[in-house]
Write a protein that holds these residues in place. Structure first.
Motif, short mmCIF file in Angstrom:
data_model
loop_
_atom_site.label_atom_id
_atom_site.label_comp_id
_atom_site.label_asym_id
_atom_site.label_seq_id
_atom_site.Cartn_x
_atom_site.Cartn_y
_atom_site.Cartn_z
N LEU B 312 7.18 39.05 47.10
CA LEU B 312 7.33 40.13 46.12
C LEU B 312 6.69 41.42 46.61
N GLY B 315 9.14 42.91 48.71
CA GLY B 315 10.18 43.48 47.85
C GLY B 315 9.76 44.80 47.25
N LEU B 316 8.49 44.86 46.83
CA LEU B 316 7.96 46.11 46.26
C LEU B 316 8.03 47.22 47.30
N ILE B 320 9.88 50.78 47.08
CA ILE B 320 9.21 52.08 47.22
C ILE B 320 9.88 52.91 48.30
N ILE C 196 4.05 41.47 38.72
CA ILE C 196 5.13 42.27 39.33
C ILE C 196 5.30 43.55 38.53
N SER C 199 2.46 45.91 39.15
CA SER C 199 2.47 46.61 40.45
C SER C 199 3.41 47.81 40.41
N PHE C 200 4.63 47.58 39.91
CA PHE C 200 5.57 48.69 39.85
C PHE C 200 5.02 49.82 38.99
N VAL C 203 2.22 51.77 40.82
CA VAL C 203 2.72 52.61 41.91
C VAL C 203 3.40 53.85 41.35
N PHE C 204 4.25 53.64 40.35
CA PHE C 204 5.04 54.77 39.87
C PHE C 204 4.23 55.74 39.02
N PHE C 207 2.69 58.02 41.44
CA PHE C 207 3.65 58.99 41.96
C PHE C 207 3.82 60.13 40.96
N THR C 220 4.92 57.08 51.10
CA THR C 220 5.23 55.80 50.45
C THR C 220 3.98 54.99 50.13
#
Lengths: 423, 459, 431
Positions: B312, B315-316, B320, C196, C199-200, C203-204, C207, C220
């Motif tokens: 994963l 995948g992340l 990105i 999961i 994490s997204f 990160v976002f 940003f 990145t």
């Protein structure tokens, strides 16, 4: 498989065949790690110092029970790592910035960011060396032989035995009372260990020396060969291991080649052939010729029909003109470009035609001839066919026509509604 | 197993030797592999296959040395192809071993003891397989020693600002550290083998390798500190190695190579592929050598879970990268990522995504984590996917770079494929020999995490 | 790990009680006092509140990172079935339950943005997307960077964070009552897929909140770097909050030097991780030297900002790294708390270093349209750091908001009293 059974063995058993010398110490066996810890604590409390516990795996809590001080290894490793960092950076500075300054991709000669990865690796490498070798040295290993190895019981310490050995050199050691202490501490067996009295057991066998010396001498041979090669000269040719790489079966450009009568490696274009994509059959577009009327070629007056004439083409023409033509003919086309002017200041003469003179030859030339002049040159002007693609040449023709118009503009060229603004 | 012995007399007066039987059992279970006069037939079969593959590789490399890089499918456009793909692939495989031996040790995951030895061995063999490629891909491997800084007549030094030199240092440090760590961990077990050997030759060989280890508490004390320090050093090292490998690409300006997330993304991918390889090897091995009660089902499950987690992460990183390509507004970046998906190598891209991101999702189901056949199949897919990931990054970025005039296609030749198969042969041959002759399980460490290791303690 | 497992000492005080009140009071006091000072200072800047809002983003992302770190700690604890950290988990949960208050605090940025304030995020300025004059500024970002879409994402981010934190805290408190070990199991199962989402989200949000301050620039690894910094800050804060809780006479026997030692190790580990990501980002951009990327570092390395850059590298990494290597620095509480405070301060400096250099852009009117110029657009003018007191007062005000939020959620037990792993956590020992 299971050749050791703890119940068979009696206390104070001695190896039958080997002769015994001086007493080295006693070895006691315990049943569980926990009992070993307790016994170790008792032995320490009794004032012994020259003793050690032996176990198949590290028993937790025994360090404290035996009173083992924390090792200084971490401190050594820190020192080793720091040295590694300094040496790594020094190496890179000395080789790339000092001894042979080397400019790479516009970076400073001594550019730290690019030196950090290797500095990091050398830090780790020296830390690892310090840890690994430091640990063995502090543990006094490798050690080929130890008196306890004489006891069969001791061989089981790497399997399942928990042993405690007290050495005879300890000030408190007395054969009887020490054994008694160990038994009271819960030992299931106590055994005395004697040194081997035979003199040969204390000397290293001769064949080991022989092996060491032979290996040492053999190891020197490559260095000797290198030293000899460096000190002497040789007329022998270089030895080619892989000939294919050094002598490739090909003829290099402009080299001689005896296969052909003229001994030239380069071969010319074969008559009646063309390279792919270079046929250029359309005379109008590629050569500026017109075959209208009688079919005989004449210079094309207009622009080729296949050319799409628009502002973009004109812009393109200006751009190409400014690159290729303006140095001589000038940006305005009057023949006073940078080169003629410079040559003039140096006292020479450099003729460049005035392209925009309404009475001049260029103004009267058909477009096709102008195209041909650009392609193949005229008088001292060289041809530009190699540099400027066909379409761009037409664009330049177009732009030159525009220049002629612009440089000779009259009041009629001003839009009607703006005419009274011009005076 | 041995626990029966314990439970039977736990209520009565304790029988002497009951605790020790547990430890003896561990020794026996591991040592029989090396002590049995004949290994299983499957071992011979596997060795025959591996050695043949190795010989094929030797042949291909010999031809390569004689004729040059032209025998591969590489071209001006695709200067790096299978060679560097294989290199990154193998280096990645190695990372799981260090992760198990160092990171899981620092985080006190005691299940690691059953597999760390084999995984560390795998690291060393994978690094050996990887190390071949950078050396042979130059076409002139006999000049490889120029990379070692040494005074010479030419007055030349290596160019230390090049990521390729960083590679040399990172990989060699990694190889040395892994070997020392592995050997140090093995010394107490080699002493066990020494003490159990009956033939003189074995006694001598194992005796020399065991360095006279006695298992004394004072020795264990320093040994454990050293082990901890090596683990603490290996952790940043393992991060640095694949980060440096990623620098080979990311310091360039090529779209698809130049992106700042590469270092952690490569590390996660490396661990991902490494665990898949550990499972591919250990799942059959534990049946073959009857180690099921040491390498337990729960250990296999734990590794499957690590595969999901790292899969994963990879995948992340894909996500990105894609997002930033769009967000940046950089045309070249955008083109590269569209080209990966829909360009001529679209199938490689989809192989990569489906094998690396989708297939590991099966491991969410306990059934998939416990069935050996499913595990092996899924892990092989993960390995295929990770190989394709490297190919996608290296290959597809090169075939469509800035200059359309230099666009080209790439296809491997017999020698590309043969060399790759040969690297598998080398890896497996070494692994099979290791399994036969050395302690494949960290005997002392497994003993130390048995509940009986605390037997008889007062508090 | 020792085999002798302990239970909570019978005389242990583990109820929050009055402690919550002192947290809320201190926090509210700080927030109000420094909030007012900041408003006054912001007004006196005479830059149309620009400095005020830049300071606000720095401070807000600071407290947000603490909560993000706390949530990650709780989730990781369940995911890997950690045992040693059980005694500390409730404190982390309390820190993670500050998300609703932080979401409200974040409205201080969001509402002006929606009201058309374009001086903070200049992509919010209506002329920023005019490609003909500002084409060098932002290309094709209209679909991502616009105020209303930003607001939608803001709601999503916080909905997720609040829901995640709620899930774990509710179950954890439920277990305090029922003692049902099945709850631990359920949290473990939940933590995997939710990780999961987390994490997204993290990160976002980084940003959007931080990286888009310089919309032309992109990296990145930025989110990973922010996440690393968030974890440093969280562990530092957890060390300090545990000490405060113990100082008040609570959990004095439950949290031992062994736990602090492990917290210190994590502080060290994340310091290293943060440095690793920060160096990766810097080195790759520096090496490739692409104009639109490298300007970020060029500005920070060759203007007065270079001193801040050096301070971050040394203060946030080199100095604490060398000292936290030692076992004793982590075990001696005064030295550990010194480094916790130190790292918190430098985490703020790090965010300041990320945010503030973007302050210096300017807009000029050309033909009635706004043209942007400034450091991130390749403007070679070197600006000074331009430190302003509002930077610090804003930070203290939002730290007050965070403490207030911590106090608000500090109810009931300060330790997961019926967690099945509590005994082994209580008896935890490093080796």
């Amino acid at each position: 498989m299971d050749k050791h059974n703890p119940h068979d063995e009696t206390a104070h058993s001695e190896p039958a065949e080997q002769p015994n010398g001086e007493l080295y110490g006693v070895l006691a066996e315990f049943d569980t790690p926990g009992e070993l810890i307790e016994a170790a604590r008792k032995v320490r409390d009794a004032g012994y110092t020259e003793f050690d516990c032996y176990s198949p795996f590290p028993v937790h809590g025994i360090d404290e029970a035996m009173g083992i001080k924390r090792t200084i290894l971490p401190l050594l490793v820190f020192g080793g790592g720091f040295t590694g960092l300094l040496l790594g950076l020094l190496l890179q500075w000395w080789t790339n910035a000092y001894d042979w300054p080397w400019l790479i991709s516009g970076k400073p000669i001594w550019s730290l960011p690019a030196n950090i990865p290797i500095g990091f690796e050398t830090t780790i490498l020296l830390s690892v060396f310090t840890t690994f070798f430091g640990m063995w040295i502090l543990n006094r290993l490798p050690q080929v032989w130890h008196p306890f190895f004489r006891l069969d019981r001791f061989a089981r310490v790497t399997d399942d035995a928990f042993l405690l050995g007290i050495e005879a050199r300890d000030g408190k050691f007395k054969a009887e009372s020490t054994s008694e202490l160990l038994k009271n501490a819960g030992a299931i067996a106590v055994e005395s260990c004697y040194l081997d009295p035979r003199p040969e057991s204390r000397t290293v066998p001769k064949w080991i020396y022989a092996v060491i010396i032979t290996t040492g001498v053999m190891a020197l041979i490559p260095f000797a060969i290198i030293a000899k090669a460096r000190a002497s000269t040789s007329s022998e040719p270089h030895y080619h291991i892989f000939g294919d790489m050094d002598f490739q079966p090909k003829v290099k450009s402009d080299a001689t080649f005896e296969l052909f009568g003229d001994s030239r490696g380069n071969r010319g274009v074969i008559a009646g052939t063309l390279a792919r994509g270079s046929l250029n059959a359309d005379d109008t577009f590629y050569r500026g010729l017109s075959r209208a009327g009688d079919g005989n070629p004449s210079w094309l007056a207009e622009l080729p029909a296949s050319l799409e004439v628009d502002m973009k083409l004109l812009e393109r023409g200006r751009e190409r003109y400014d690159i290729y033509c303006a140095p001589c003919h000038g940006y305005d086309g009057r023949g006073e470009g940078a080169i003629p002017r410079r040559v003039k200041t140096l006292g020479g003469v450099w003729l460049a035609r005035n392209l925009v003179d309404p009475q001049g030859a260029v103004a009267k030339m058909p477009n096709g001839q102008l195209f041909n002049t650009i392609s193949n040159g005229f008088n001292t002007m060289m041809g530009y066919a190699a540099q400027i693609p066909h379409r761009d040449r037409w664009a330049i023709v177009l732009y030159v026509r525009a220049l002629q118009r612009a440089q000779n503009a009259g009041p009629q060229d001003v839009p009607a509604d703006c005419r009274n603004e011009v005076r | 197993m041995s626990t029966d012995v314990l439970s039977s007399d736990s209520h009565e007066e304790r029988k002497i030797g009951a605790t020790r039987e547990v430890f003896r059992q561990v020794t026996r279970d591991v040592a029989w592999v090396a002590e049995s006069p004949k290994p299983p037939k499957a071992w011979y079969a596997a060795l025959a296959v591996s050695v043949s593959a190795l010989l094929l590789g030797v042949y291909c490399v010999t031809v390569l040395f004689q004729r040059g890089i032209g025998v591969w499918g590489n071209s001006n456009t695709v200067g790096w192809a299978w060679d560097i793909t294989n290199f990154v692939f193998w280096i990645g495989i190695g990372h799981a071993g260090t992760l198990i031996s160092a990171v899981l040790f620092l985080t006190r995951q005691s299940w690691r003891t059953s597999i760390n030895r084999a995984a560390e061995a795998m690291t060393i063999f994978a690094v050996s397989a990887a190390g071949i490629f950078p050396i042979i891909h130059t076409g002139r491997p006999w000049f490889a020693w120029w990379m070692i800084p040494h005074p010479n007549d030419m007055g030349m030094w290596p160019q230390f600002r090049s990521p390729l030199m960083w590679d040399v240092f990172a990989i060699s440090t990694y190889a040395i550290t892994s070997i020392l760590f592995w050997f140090m961990g093995m010394v107490p077990d080699l002493a066990t083998f020494r003490d159990r050997s009956t033939s003189k030759i074995k006694q001598a060989i194992y005796g020399i390798l065991a360095l006279g280890w006695r298992g004394s508490a004072r020795q264990w004390h320093r040994y454990e500190r050293a082990y901890l320090i090596l683990a603490a050093l290996s952790t940043p090292l393992v991060f640095s190695v694949h980060s440096v490998v990623s620098f080979d690409f990311a310091t360039s300006q090529l779209p698809g190579w130049h992106t700042t997330i590469f270092p952690p993304y490569f590390v996660a991918g490396a661990i991902f592929s490494g665990f898949a390889m550990v499972l591919t090897l250990m799942v059959p091995a534990r049946y073959l050598f009857n180690l099921k009660h040491i390498i337990k089902d729960s250990h296999i499950e734990a590794m499957c879970k690590i595969i999901i987690a790292t899969g994963l992460m990879v995948g992340l990183a894909y996500g990105i990268e894609f997002f930033i390509a769009g967000y940046s507004g950089n045309l070249y970046e955008q083109f590269t990522f569209i080209n990966r998906m829909f360009g001529p190598y679209w199938w490689a891209y989809f192989a990569m995504v489906s094998c690396n991101v989708l297939i590991p999702q099966f491991f969410w189901f306990k059934k998939c984590r416990t069935n050996p056949y499913i595990i092996i199949i899924l892990c092989i897919f993960v390995n295929i996917g990770m190989w394709f990931e490297r190919f996608v990054i290296i290959g597809t970025s090169l075939v469509r770079s800035f200059l359309p005039s230099s666009w080209a296609m790439y296809s491997p030749t017999f020698y590309d494929i043969g060399t790759f198969i040969g690297s598998f042969g080398l890896f497996l041959t070494m692994f099979l020999l290791f399994f036969r002759y050395l302690p494949v399980i960290a005997i002392a460490e497994v003993k130390g995490v048995q509940p009986e290791a605390h037997a008889g303690k007062a508090h | 790990m020792s085999n002798a497992e302990k239970t909570l000492h019978p005389e242990e005080k583990f109820k929050a009680g009055k402690l919550a009140g002192s947290f809320t009071k201190t926090g509210a006091g700080l927030a109000v006092a420094f909030g007012l000072i900041s408003v006054l200072l912001g007004m006196s800047q005479g830059d149309h509140w620009k400095r005020f809002f830049f300071a606000y983003v720095t401070a807000w992302s600071f407290v947000l990172s603490l909560a993000i770190g706390a949530l990650f700690f709780v989730m990781l604890h369940h995911l890997v079935r950690a045992r040693w950290s059980t005694v500390l988990r409730r404190l982390a949960e309390i820190m993670a339950s500050t998300f609703p208050v932080l979401a409200v605090a974040g409205l201080g940025i969001l509402i002006p943005l929606l009201a058309g304030y374009g001086d903070l995020y200049y992509w919010a300025h209506h002329d920023a997307h005019n490609h003909t004059i500002n084409h060098h500024l932002i290309s094709k970002l209209g679909w991502w960077l616009n105020p209303s879409y930003f607001a939608i994402r803001y709601v999503i981010y916080f909905a997720i964070y609040i829901a995640l934190a709620r899930t774990f805290i509710k179950k954890s408190r439920e277990q305090d009552e029922s003692g049902d070990p099945e709850l631990s199991n359920r949290m473990r199962v939940l933590s995997a897929p939710l990780m999961i989402v987390f994490s997204f989200n993290t990160v976002f949000i980084s940003f959007d909140v931080l990286m888009s301050l310089a919309p032309k620039w992109y990296s990145t690894i930025f989110g990973v770097n922010f996440f690393g910094g968030a974890n440093i800050a969280f562990f530092a804060a957890l060390i300090l909050i545990s000490l405060v809780v113990q100082r008040s006479g609570r959990l004095t026997r439950a949290i031992t030097t062994e736990h602090y030692h492990d917290l210190g190790k994590w502080l060290f580990a994340w310091t290293f991780f943060w440095a690793y990501t920060a160096f990766s980002q810097f080195m790759l951009i520096w090496y490739a030297n692409l104009p639109e990327e490298t300007i970020f570092y060029k500005y920070r390395m060759f203007s007065e900002w270079q001193w801040v850059t050096i301070a971050v590298a040394v203060g946030h990494f080199a100095f604490p790294f060398v000292f936290l290597l030692s076992r004793w620095t982590k075990r001696i509480l005064p030295s550990l708390s010194f480094f916790a405070v130190w790292q918190l301060v430098f985490h703020w400096v790090d965010l300041y270093w990320n945010v503030m250099p973007n302050y210096h852009w300017e807009k000029t009117q050309v033909d009635g349209q706004t043209v942007f110029s400034g450091p991130m657009m390749g403007d070679p003018i070197m600006h000074s750091v331009g430190f302003s007191p509002v930077d610090v007062t804003m930070w203290l005000a939002l730290a007050g908001v965070f403490l207030f939020a911590v106090g608000r959620s500090m109810t009931g037990n300060l330790i997961a009293i019926k967690d099945p792993h509590l005994p082994s956590s209580l008896s935890f020992e490093n080796y």
